[in-house]
Design a protein around this motif. Structure first.
Motif, mmCIF file in Angstrom:
data_model
loop_
_atom_site.group_PDB
_atom_site.id
_atom_site.type_symbol
_atom_site.label_atom_id
_atom_site.label_comp_id
_atom_site.label_asym_id
_atom_site.label_seq_id
_atom_site.Cartn_x
_atom_site.Cartn_y
_atom_site.Cartn_z
ATOM 1 N N THR A 204 26.643 -11.151 4.806
ATOM 2 C CA THR A 204 26.248 -10.087 3.877
ATOM 3 C C THR A 204 26.335 -10.582 2.440
ATOM 4 O O THR A 204 27.221 -11.361 2.088
ATOM 5 C CB THR A 204 27.155 -8.851 4.074
ATOM 6 N N PHE A 205 25.407 -10.104 1.608
ATOM 7 C CA PHE A 205 25.393 -10.419 0.186
ATOM 8 C C PHE A 205 26.320 -9.434 -0.525
ATOM 9 O O PHE A 205 26.049 -8.238 -0.596
ATOM 10 C CB PHE A 205 23.962 -10.302 -0.335
ATOM 11 N N PHE A 206 27.439 -9.934 -1.042
ATOM 12 C CA PHE A 206 28.475 -9.105 -1.651
ATOM 13 C C PHE A 206 28.368 -9.102 -3.164
ATOM 14 O O PHE A 206 28.237 -10.156 -3.795
ATOM 15 C CB PHE A 206 29.863 -9.617 -1.270
ATOM 16 N N ASN A 207 28.453 -7.904 -3.749
ATOM 17 C CA ASN A 207 28.645 -7.784 -5.185
ATOM 18 C C ASN A 207 29.987 -8.410 -5.554
ATOM 19 O O ASN A 207 30.962 -8.326 -4.807
ATOM 20 C CB ASN A 207 28.624 -6.306 -5.580
ATOM 21 N N VAL A 208 30.038 -9.022 -6.726
ATOM 22 C CA VAL A 208 31.220 -9.776 -7.137
ATOM 23 C C VAL A 208 32.480 -8.923 -7.131
ATOM 24 O O VAL A 208 33.580 -9.419 -6.857
ATOM 25 C CB VAL A 208 30.988 -10.416 -8.525
ATOM 26 N N GLY A 266 30.371 -1.213 -2.042
ATOM 27 C CA GLY A 266 31.490 -0.329 -1.809
ATOM 28 C C GLY A 266 31.136 1.136 -1.692
ATOM 29 O O GLY A 266 31.958 1.999 -2.018
ATOM 30 N N THR A 267 29.933 1.452 -1.237
ATOM 31 C CA THR A 267 29.556 2.845 -1.009
ATOM 32 C C THR A 267 28.752 2.949 0.275
ATOM 33 O O THR A 267 28.085 1.991 0.692
ATOM 34 C CB THR A 267 28.738 3.419 -2.186
ATOM 35 N N SER A 268 28.824 4.137 0.895
ATOM 36 C CA SER A 268 28.005 4.433 2.070
ATOM 37 C C SER A 268 27.055 5.587 1.798
ATOM 38 O O SER A 268 26.391 6.080 2.707
ATOM 39 C CB SER A 268 28.905 4.782 3.264
ATOM 40 N N THR A 269 26.993 6.021 0.543
ATOM 41 C CA THR A 269 26.134 7.140 0.155
ATOM 42 C C THR A 269 25.038 6.643 -0.773
ATOM 43 O O THR A 269 25.320 5.978 -1.780
ATOM 44 C CB THR A 269 26.949 8.236 -0.546
ATOM 45 N N TYR A 270 23.801 6.964 -0.448
ATOM 46 C CA TYR A 270 22.649 6.506 -1.223
ATOM 47 C C TYR A 270 21.703 7.674 -1.455
ATOM 48 O O TYR A 270 21.299 8.360 -0.514
ATOM 49 C CB TYR A 270 21.896 5.396 -0.482
ATOM 50 N N PRO A 286 28.496 2.404 -7.145
ATOM 51 C CA PRO A 286 29.522 1.547 -6.544
ATOM 52 C C PRO A 286 30.908 2.179 -6.621
ATOM 53 O O PRO A 286 31.212 2.932 -7.555
ATOM 54 C CB PRO A 286 29.449 0.264 -7.378
ATOM 55 N N GLY A 287 31.732 1.873 -5.626
ATOM 56 C CA GLY A 287 33.079 2.409 -5.605
ATOM 57 C C GLY A 287 33.942 1.919 -6.740
ATOM 58 O O GLY A 287 34.922 2.566 -7.125
#
Length: 549
Positions: A204-208, A266-270, A286-287
């Protein structure tokens, strides 16, 4: 309305407290199970007349416990979430008045936990069958990151609804292959629930800001091995951002069990900003930073929106969709027709934002012998070393979609920068690049013969424009036809009826509104470059401008 609060905890304890009897763990320090767990539930906008809420289905949960480091909520509707502060707003989406068994698990050091269960009764009137159908295709549909589209990944301030801080260019993240090979499938189960499956090919491509979630570290986004296997559920609910219907569908999706859309933030809501049969544009907060909004585009095209393997139009003869001539300028008179054209004067702000060296005047736009001549001249004009002209059709002739043809002969001296281009008609209200810019033709004398077709929009301003060039012989001595073919689906640039640049347009770009035309010759500046010290005069000569729809 006043809120009804369902105070749970010491007053209502239906769960059990699990006490740990482990020895101290040297990795975590003293192992202590969370205690004094409490839970407060507030049904949004409930009152005496509406005890189950206002129809939004929203409930605010606040859990607290001594020695807790994480709270997991299972909402009884196939969804769950983890939060560190115990505070979460959840939208229940089954229509009507429904009862849900909600469990919160407070976790302490070493994995020790305490839990509590309660029941809430909530009213929801939300229903969006169209979005459900478009997501799933009424059965199963697979989506891919729209890598071929500009701004397929972007970020901006939460209040602007545009990726003003950063927008990825087409295929910019090719060096992070774990991003573009994701497959996300939405399907319907036997109970008409939306099932979510994310195949990330093990990485997975992760935000820093979230590298630690994937076991990584550093100062840049990274591809990390991460397990996304297994089916999850998606609930659709009314979006709570308050965005207007002109920029959002008003629907958000909530993915159960920590599911996410390809890029980990870090979120599951879009929130679903736009959805069609083959295009999905979402926004997530983002969380780690609620002041930011991340934007993601998806397509059903496995090639990322590049055309599903269809042959590109580039290099082929233009096959126009537009035959109805709606406006033309033949420059047959003795002066410029001011019913159609404005004459702009001056040097603008900082050389029109490009450090240009000319001063525009009305005298440098000359109509004679059936053509328009825009003359750039080396002469002192209002404190500048060069004069030239710039004319526009703003508020007089504006067009949305169609074919624009301009037959012109270009200046060739080093430092000249002629352009045939367009700006969105809302330019005065939203500014640039939010208005969008379409450069049908740009040419610089310092690179004689290369003609550019370029698009600018948020995330692709300045030198980051979406641009391609083509070599044209005798640009300075012969007339050539520079053409824009523009629809809601694509934008084509052509010279002498041969396409050299193709852009896949979509509803998220600013290129879906009326635009006005601009003709000018700049001197020097960011693109024009160094001006020949021996320059005296050069001209862009325009035979005609025609618009077909």
């Amino acid at each position: 309305m006043k809120n009804f609060k369902y105070i749970l905890g010491l007053l209502i304890i239906l769960g059990s407290f699990l006490q740990s009897c482990q020895d101290d763990d040297h990795d975590f320090g003293e192992v202590v199970a969370p205690s004094n767990l409490s839970l407060e539930a507030t049904i949004v906008n409930a009152d005496d007349d509406n005890p189950y809420g206002d129809g939004s289905g929203q409930v605010q949960f606040v859990a607290s416990a001594d020695n807790a480091i994480n709270y997991k909520f299972a909402f009884g509707d196939n969804t769950s979430t983890n939060v560190s502060d115990g505070n979460v707003m959840h939208s229940f989406t089954s229509t009507g008045v429904n009862e849900y068994v909600v469990t919160v698990i407070a976790t302490g050091t070493g994995g020790t936990a305490s839990s509590m269960t309660t029941t809430v009764t909530v009213f929801s009137e939300f229903d969006d069958p169209e979005t459900k159908s478009l997501l799933t295709g009424d059965d199963t549909k697979t989506w891919y990151v729209a890598a071929a589209l500009p701004a397929h990944l972007g970020v901006g301030p939460v209040e602007t609804v545009t990726p003003d801080y950063y927008a990825a260019a087409p295929f910019e993240k090719t060096g992070n292959p774990c991003f573009y090979d994701d497959m996300i499938t939405f399907s319907l189960d036997a109970n008409n629930n939306i099932v979510f499956n994310h195949d990330n090919n093990d990485a997975t491509f992760f935000n820093v800001d979230f590298l630690s979630v994937g076991g990584g570290g550093g100062s840049e986004d990274q591809c990390l091995t991460f397990d996304t296997s297994g089916n999850k559920f998606v609930n659709l609910a009314s979006a709570q951002s308050g965005l207007g219907e002109d920029v959002s569908t008003g629907t958000q999706m909530m993915i159960s069990d920590g599911g996410f859309m390809s890029y980990y933030i870090g979120t599951s809501t879009y929130e679903i900003l736009e959805i069609t049969d083959d295009y999905l544009y979402v926004r997530g907060i983002p969380g780690s930073n609620p002041a930011l909004a991340w934007y993601l585009k998806f397509t059903t095209d496995p090639d990322g929106g590049a055309g599903g393997g269809n042959q590109s139009a580039e290099g082929s003869e233009l096959e126009t969709e537009f035959e109805n001539l709606v406006w033309e300028e033949e420059f047959d008179g003795a002066a410029l027709d001011t019913d159609s054209w404005n004459i702009e004067t001056g040097n603008g702000d900082n050389g029109w934002g490009n450090n240009e060296s000319q001063y525009y005047t009305a005298d440098n736009a000359v109509v004679s012998d059936g053509t328009l001549k825009i003359n750039a001249i080396a002469e002192n004009t209002n404190g500048f070393d060069y004069s030239s002209a710039r004319i526009t059709t703003m508020d007089k002739q504006e067009f949305e979609y169609g074919r624009v043809e301009v037959r012109a002969k270009l200046p060739s001296a080093a430092g000249t920068w002629p352009a045939i281009w367009m700006l969105g008609s809302n330019f005065a209200e939203v500014g640039w690049p939010n208005s969008g810019e379409i450069d049908i033709m740009e040419h610089v004398g310092n690179d004689l013969g290369e003609v550019l077709g370029t698009l600018h929009m948020p995330g692709n301003s300045g030198g980051e424009g979406i641009s391609k060039g083509t070599e044209v012989e005798n640009v300075e001595s012969e007339f050539h036809t520079y053409t824009l073919e523009w629809t809601a689906d694509h934008i084509l640039f052509a010279v002498d009826n041969v396409v050299f640049h193709e852009f896949e347009n979509n509803a998220s770009t600013p290129f879906n509104q009326p635009f006005f035309l601009i003709l000018n010759v700049a001197m020097g500046g960011n693109l024009g470059g160094t001006i020949d010290p021996n320059f005296t005069q050069d001209t862009m000569e325009v035979d005609y401008v025609k618009v077909f729809q």
